[in-house]
Design an enzyme around this catalytic site. Structure first.
Site, PDB file in Angstrom:
ATOM      1  N   ASP A 144       0.762  -1.193   0.178  1.00  0.00           N
ATOM      2  CA  ASP A 144       0.098  -0.036  -0.013  1.00  0.00           C
ATOM      3  C   ASP A 144       0.936   1.332   0.007  1.00  0.00           C
ATOM      4  O   ASP A 144       0.657   2.255   0.826  1.00  0.00           O
ATOM      5  CB  ASP A 144      -0.804  -0.031   1.122  1.00  0.00           C
ATOM      6  CG  ASP A 144      -1.926   0.907   1.504  1.00  0.00           C
ATOM      7  OD1 ASP A 144      -2.584   1.501   0.406  1.00  0.00           O
ATOM      8  OD2 ASP A 144      -2.053   1.549   2.599  1.00  0.00           O
TER       9      ASP A 144
ATOM     10  N   GLU B 207       4.091  -7.858   7.384  1.00  0.00           N
ATOM     11  CA  GLU B 207       2.910  -8.728   6.742  1.00  0.00           C
ATOM     12  C   GLU B 207       3.199  -9.809   5.762  1.00  0.00           C
ATOM     13  O   GLU B 207       2.215  -9.504   4.817  1.00  0.00           O
ATOM     14  CB  GLU B 207       1.851  -7.790   6.887  1.00  0.00           C
ATOM     15  CG  GLU B 207       1.333  -6.800   7.753  1.00  0.00           C
ATOM     16  CD  GLU B 207       0.000  -6.144   7.461  1.00  0.00           C
ATOM     17  OE1 GLU B 207      -0.428  -5.979   6.302  1.00  0.00           O
ATOM     18  OE2 GLU B 207      -0.504  -5.448   8.316  1.00  0.00           O
TER      19      GLU B 207
ATOM     20  N   TYR C 228      -6.319  -3.445  12.831  1.00  0.00           N
ATOM     21  CA  TYR C 228      -7.437  -2.391  12.098  1.00  0.00           C
ATOM     22  C   TYR C 228      -8.655  -2.481  12.640  1.00  0.00           C
ATOM     23  O   TYR C 228      -9.524  -2.443  11.981  1.00  0.00           O
ATOM     24  CB  TYR C 228      -7.064  -2.015  10.582  1.00  0.00           C
ATOM     25  CG  TYR C 228      -5.854  -1.412  10.583  1.00  0.00           C
ATOM     26  CD1 TYR C 228      -5.648  -0.123  10.338  1.00  0.00           C
ATOM     27  CD2 TYR C 228      -4.843  -2.492  10.059  1.00  0.00           C
ATOM     28  CE1 TYR C 228      -4.245   0.554  10.190  1.00  0.00           C
ATOM     29  CE2 TYR C 228      -3.505  -1.802   9.745  1.00  0.00           C
ATOM     30  CZ  TYR C 228      -3.144  -0.452   9.848  1.00  0.00           C
ATOM     31  OH  TYR C 228      -1.888   0.235   9.380  1.00  0.00           O
TER      32      TYR C 228
ATOM     33  N   GLU D 197       0.897  -1.088  14.246  1.00  0.00           N
ATOM     34  CA  GLU D 197      -0.004  -0.452  13.222  1.00  0.00           C
ATOM     35  C   GLU D 197      -1.338  -0.375  13.761  1.00  0.00           C
ATOM     36  O   GLU D 197      -1.943  -1.545  14.127  1.00  0.00           O
ATOM     37  CB  GLU D 197       0.172  -0.885  11.806  1.00  0.00           C
ATOM     38  CG  GLU D 197       1.306  -0.801  11.073  1.00  0.00           C
ATOM     39  CD  GLU D 197       1.181  -1.106   9.510  1.00  0.00           C
ATOM     40  OE1 GLU D 197       0.092  -1.236   8.979  1.00  0.00           O
ATOM     41  OE2 GLU D 197       2.131  -1.614   9.033  1.00  0.00           O
TER      42      GLU D 197
END
Ligand code: GCB
Length: 558
Positions: free
Chosen positions: A149, A381, A435, A471
């Site tokens: 990303d 990740e 998230y 994160e």
């Protein structure tokens, strides 16, 4: 590998500036100067400078070329150092190949044996990402598909330097420090050619505290490099023909039980995942932007950051040494998927593994002497829920530990859990991205505490290692306010971060929080991104969103 520095034995010439550039065909050979070129800035990403969308999003080969002349001395050898060219590159001097770069986030350092009075330097960059490049990508029907990303910026991103060395010179210096109470031992491993050698150490006031011919020595009354309270000594190595100065800090790093200790004191990581990204220069290195980032991190009371998702330029680490920030130094291994054999050449294979290992070694070669680097991350990740990721990462971790003496980690994917991760077993500290309330239960703050507590506790109960929430964040368009707080508003971001932090305060095995992200950054065009990833606590032009004041207040006393 030593950074080129100018002193009485060595010269350094900058080749930064405006070069020529052109897209070139697959087998292009720079036998003569290319005439149909356009001007391009170095260091910078060309994608931020051009105005045509097809040019901006081109994938393939691109030539960077310039001429140069330097005063040449017969008693010197000359080398070229390109801080980074993204991604792979081939380097030619006067049409003759002199070296190649295997990755876009590492220096390319090659000999310039046949320098003439006037020279032509050609760098052919290939920006295509495949299953065997880092980051990972795929070319599908001729189109670049990326798995991460952030924008696939292309160009010469860091300084281009020509430097001279005495023929008999110092190749490398490795500084190791051991500290125990009042006792501190420094050992210096010098690689290179010399007959005589001398080591001098200056303290921060410039006072000489050591002068010896012995490569192992003690520093009397040592002052340690501490978090947010740095202390840097200067080592001067002089041989019969050469000289090099390197800063170093005395500090000890250790993971013990649930704690991360720096000089025997537990630390809590407060800070960010970041990106090298700014208007117009893209990933091009500029000291003013880097310095502004550091001033903002200081202002907000952060003490650490992760070089997500690739090694940043050396200036970042020099400054982190100076500011006393803790750095998690990350390899460019992001978006690693598909280990299963059925994916063939589209999957990670032995070639990927060999390159990954090489990149861990090169990270050490570049960053080993920085006291700020307190942990190394082998990947962000990866698809760690695939069974074949286990033997792959077993080898990457084991190889990394051959060089690095600091703890080693790998950042768990936001949808990877303690029960299905094949790789968390290898980490010294479990770094987890989450998230909750954003990519799952979007907009719902009420689910965060319960789910985050469960996910992190599961990791801790399985591995008994300290955990960092590496994160967490919410996209936020500055200037947007809603009551009640709704997704994309500044209010939501502030509450979102607070809800996560409040949860972490109840988990005593949790040793840190890195908000995603420090500042807004460019991504590929994507319907889930409004002109890039907007999870920055600062806007792209480095102004605070509302959440910045929340973090500043929280981190003041944390
Ligand atoms: C992640 C990635 C990061 C992304 C972020 C996001 O898990 O590690 O590279 O930018 O999520 O905002 O989606």
């Amino acid at each position: 590998m030593l950074y080129p520095k100018m002193n009485s034995c060595r010269d350094v010439y900058s080749l930064n500036g405006v070069w020529n550039y052109a897209f070139v065909e697959e087998n292009y050979q720079p036998t003569a100067a290319k005439t149909d070129c356009n001007p391009m800035a170095v260091p910078a990403s060309y994608n931020e400078i051009v105005t045509d969308i097809k040019t901006k999003e081109y994938s393939g080969k691109v030539l960077y070329e310039r001429e140069f002349a330097i005063p040449k001395r017969e008693d010197r050898i000359y080398r070229l150092r390109i801080g980074s060219a993204s991604h792979k590159c081939e380097v030619y001097l006067n049409g003759e190949k002199v070296g190649a770069g295997i990755n876009g986030f590492y220096p390319v350092d090659v000999p310039l044996d046949n320098l003439k009075e006037n020279n032509r330097l050609s760098v052919i960059i290939d920006n295509r990402l495949t299953a065997q490049t880092f980051p990972n990508g795929r070319i599908i029907n001729g189109k670049q598909v990326i798995k991460h990303d952030f924008y696939n910026y292309t160009g010469i991103h860091r300084d281009v330097l020509v430097y001279s060395l005495p023929k008999k010179h110092i190749d490398d210096i490795i500084i190791r420090t051991v500290v125990d109470g009042d006792y501190s031992k420094v050992s210096v491993d010098v690689q290179g050619e010399y007959n005589e050698i001398c080591f001098r150490v200056l303290d921060e006031q410039g006072k000489e505290v050591v002068c010896t011919k012995d490569s192992v020595f003690q520093i009397p009354n040592p002052v340690c490099w501490e978090v947010l309270n740095s202390y840097l000594y200067t080592l001067i190595v002089e041989t019969d023909t050469d000289k090099y100065e390197e800063k170093f800090g005395i500090r000890k790093v250790e993971v013990k039980g649930n704690e991360f200790l720096v000089n025997d004191k537990p630390v809590y990581f407060k800070g960010f995942g970041m990106h090298e990204d700014f208007f117009t220069i893209g990933k091009g290195n500029h000291p003013a932007i880097t310095l502004r980032n550091f001033e903002l991190m200081k202002w907000i009371n952060a003490n650490s950051f992760r070089t997500s998702h690739y090694p940043y330029s050396e200036e970042w680490l020099d400054l982190a040494d100076r500011y006393g920030f803790l750095v998690i130094d990350e390899a460019p291994a992001v978006g690693l998927v598909l280990w299963e054999p059925c994916f063939g050449e589209n999957g990670a294979n032995d070639e990927s593994l060999a390159i990954h290992k090489e990149l861990m070694k090169r990270l050490y070669e570049r960053d080993k002497n920085h006291p700020c680097v307190v942990m190394v991350s082998v990947s962000n990740e990866p698809m760690s829920t695939e069974a074949n990721s286990e033997p792959y990462f077993r080898e990457v971790f084991a190889y990394t530990r051959k060089f690095w003496e600091v703890p080693v980690t790998m950042v768990e994917p936001s949808l990877g859990y303690a029960h299905n991760s094949y790789t968390s077993q290898f980490s010294d500290v479990i770094c987890v991205n989450r998230y909750i309330g954003w990519y799952t239960d979007h907009g719902d703050l009420s689910v965060i505490e319960k789910e985050l507590t469960k996910d992190l506790t599961d990791f801790y109960e399985k591995y008994h290692k300290p955990v960092i929430l590496s994160e967490f964040g919410a996209d936020t368009i500055e200037g947007n306010h809603t009551l009640p707080a709704e997704a994309f508003s500044e209010d939501f971001q502030a509450f979102y971060l607070a809800e996560n932090c409040k949860t972490l305060d109840k988990l005593d095995f949790c040793i840190g929080e890195h908000v995603w992200n420090f500042a807004d950054f460019r991504t590929e065009q994507n319907c889930g991104r409004v002109r890039g990833n907007r999870k920055g606590v600062f806007t792209k032009d480095r102004q605070p969103k509302m959440a910045a004041y929340y973090l500043k207040d929280r981190w003041k006393n944390k």
